[in-house]
Scaffold this motif. Sequence first.
Motif, PDB file in Angstrom:
ATOM      1  N   LEU A  36       2.478  39.919   8.945  1.00  0.00           N
ATOM      2  CA  LEU A  36       3.673  39.430   9.631  1.00  0.00           C
ATOM      3  C   LEU A  36       3.563  37.976  10.082  1.00  0.00           C
ATOM      4  N   ALA A 131       5.842  49.249  18.610  1.00  0.00           N
ATOM      5  CA  ALA A 131       4.551  48.623  18.308  1.00  0.00           C
ATOM      6  C   ALA A 131       4.237  48.738  16.829  1.00  0.00           C
ATOM      7  N   MET A 132       4.687  49.820  16.212  1.00  0.00           N
ATOM      8  CA  MET A 132       4.452  50.009  14.787  1.00  0.00           C
ATOM      9  C   MET A 132       5.152  48.914  13.974  1.00  0.00           C
ATOM     10  N   ASP A 133       6.331  48.501  14.441  1.00  0.00           N
ATOM     11  CA  ASP A 133       7.032  47.414  13.757  1.00  0.00           C
ATOM     12  C   ASP A 133       6.243  46.109  13.846  1.00  0.00           C
ATOM     13  N   GLY A 135       3.067  46.063  13.854  1.00  0.00           N
ATOM     14  CA  GLY A 135       1.786  46.272  13.190  1.00  0.00           C
ATOM     15  C   GLY A 135       0.640  46.380  14.174  1.00  0.00           C
ATOM     16  N   VAL A 136       0.935  46.830  15.376  1.00  0.00           N
ATOM     17  CA  VAL A 136      -0.120  47.030  16.368  1.00  0.00           C
ATOM     18  C   VAL A 136      -0.964  48.232  15.948  1.00  0.00           C
ATOM     19  N   TYR A 137      -2.274  48.086  15.928  1.00  0.00           N
ATOM     20  CA  TYR A 137      -3.084  49.265  15.652  1.00  0.00           C
ATOM     21  C   TYR A 137      -4.180  49.465  16.675  1.00  0.00           C
TER      22      TYR A 137
ATOM     23  N   LEU B  50      -5.543  53.190  10.440  1.00  0.00           N
ATOM     24  CA  LEU B  50      -5.999  51.833  10.761  1.00  0.00           C
ATOM     25  C   LEU B  50      -7.104  51.829  11.815  1.00  0.00           C
ATOM     26  N   VAL B  51      -7.184  52.888  12.594  1.00  0.00           N
ATOM     27  CA  VAL B  51      -8.153  52.915  13.691  1.00  0.00           C
ATOM     28  C   VAL B  51      -9.522  53.355  13.181  1.00  0.00           C
ATOM     29  N   LEU B  64      -2.926  56.813  16.854  1.00  0.00           N
ATOM     30  CA  LEU B  64      -2.056  55.997  16.006  1.00  0.00           C
ATOM     31  C   LEU B  64      -1.749  56.717  14.698  1.00  0.00           C
ATOM     32  N   MET B  68       1.797  57.510  13.132  1.00  0.00           N
ATOM     33  CA  MET B  68       2.181  57.065  11.791  1.00  0.00           C
ATOM     34  C   MET B  68       2.609  58.247  10.929  1.00  0.00           C
ATOM     35  N   GLU B  71       6.022  58.948  11.837  1.00  0.00           N
ATOM     36  CA  GLU B  71       6.894  57.926  11.266  1.00  0.00           C
ATOM     37  C   GLU B  71       7.164  58.236   9.787  1.00  0.00           C
ATOM     38  N   TYR B  88       7.208  50.280   3.489  1.00  0.00           N
ATOM     39  CA  TYR B  88       7.507  50.169   4.911  1.00  0.00           C
ATOM     40  C   TYR B  88       6.215  49.962   5.713  1.00  0.00           C
ATOM     41  N   ASP B  91       4.478  46.547   4.798  1.00  0.00           N
ATOM     42  CA  ASP B  91       5.122  45.420   5.469  1.00  0.00           C
ATOM     43  C   ASP B  91       4.562  45.221   6.874  1.00  0.00           C
ATOM     44  N   ARG B  92       4.152  46.289   7.495  1.00  0.00           N
ATOM     45  CA  ARG B  92       3.668  46.197   8.876  1.00  0.00           C
ATOM     46  C   ARG B  92       2.153  46.075   8.968  1.00  0.00           C
ATOM     47  N   TYR B  93       1.459  46.771   8.077  1.00  0.00           N
ATOM     48  CA  TYR B  93       0.001  46.863   8.213  1.00  0.00           C
ATOM     49  C   TYR B  93      -0.754  46.297   7.015  1.00  0.00           C
TER      50      TYR B  93
END
Lengths: 180, 156
Positions: A36, A131-133, A135-137, B50-51, B64, B68, B71, B88, B91-93
Amino acid sequence: MSRLLPFIGFVLLAALLGFGIWWNTGHDPRTVPSPLIDKPAPDFALPELDDPSKTVSKASLLGKPYLVNVFASWCYVCGEEHPVLMTQANRLGVPLVGYNYKDAPGDAKAWLADHGNPYSVVIADRSGRTAMDFGVYGAPETYLIDAKGVIRYKRIGPLTPEVIRQQLEPAIAALKKEAP
Amino acid sequence: MSRARLRALLAALLLACAAGAAAQAIDPLPFRDHAQELRFQHLTQQLRCLVCQNETLADSNADLARDMRHEVFRLMQQGKSDDEIKQYLVDRYSDFVLYKPPLQPNTWLLWFGPLLILAAGAVVVAVNVRRRARAGASGGDAADGPAPDNNTEDDW
């Protein structure tokens, strides 16, 4: 020459493996670079922690650069980062928005009362959906968003005095130069 | 040995499999039918948590990962295709969220690097074989050095 060949092969292989070790000590392999950066921040509208009837949105923050710091009372590393924010937040010259991530409002308020509140405003994302938007992990994470709402810099992990000096301050200075 | 023992072993194995299947259903989601559930399982097995980065979304118990999965489920309910859901999340991760790296310029080395090394090895072997064949045909050149030297070469 041909007798040297296995030795050369060995040296090449050792160099390759050595490079791998060097490469992985140089940066944290767990850090996922955000796709991002230099993209518009996601649209968000989240309630304030202190007064859920008030909403802070991307649109309401447009016009000047700001920092978004993702934190939570359950996040251990946030506690390590917090003193740094307490001393440095005022010097940065941009507002610091606290992003309370997946936290119980009571816990968050108590935590801020205990540790001090370096934020100009704190927004709460209890479900973690927004937060997912972003890209918070994991917390802590910090985003620098410019006046047009574009994400310009992201720090994964705690802000330390070194990181602020070497990365964040130059990034903020670059923004200031762009839009005098 | 005996048939009974074999049967008991088989039963134990089946039970272990069943336990594995149960462990995968970490949180019950209101699937429309079994086909949708299978599609969900298949999709989340291709996505990375991701964690805990060496676990798939399907296997991970991280907070998380659960978010996800929900989601992914929500997007499935909206009628999004598997590719759309993957995009989708990418784009974020970033591509990192995909277990199988996509084939694109910045992953060419990853995909074809092993082939390159294999090719380099093949070249070395071919050169060696050809040189040795030539040395053999000429009946051992004086330039090739004394006999003991040849022996050490054969050891390689």
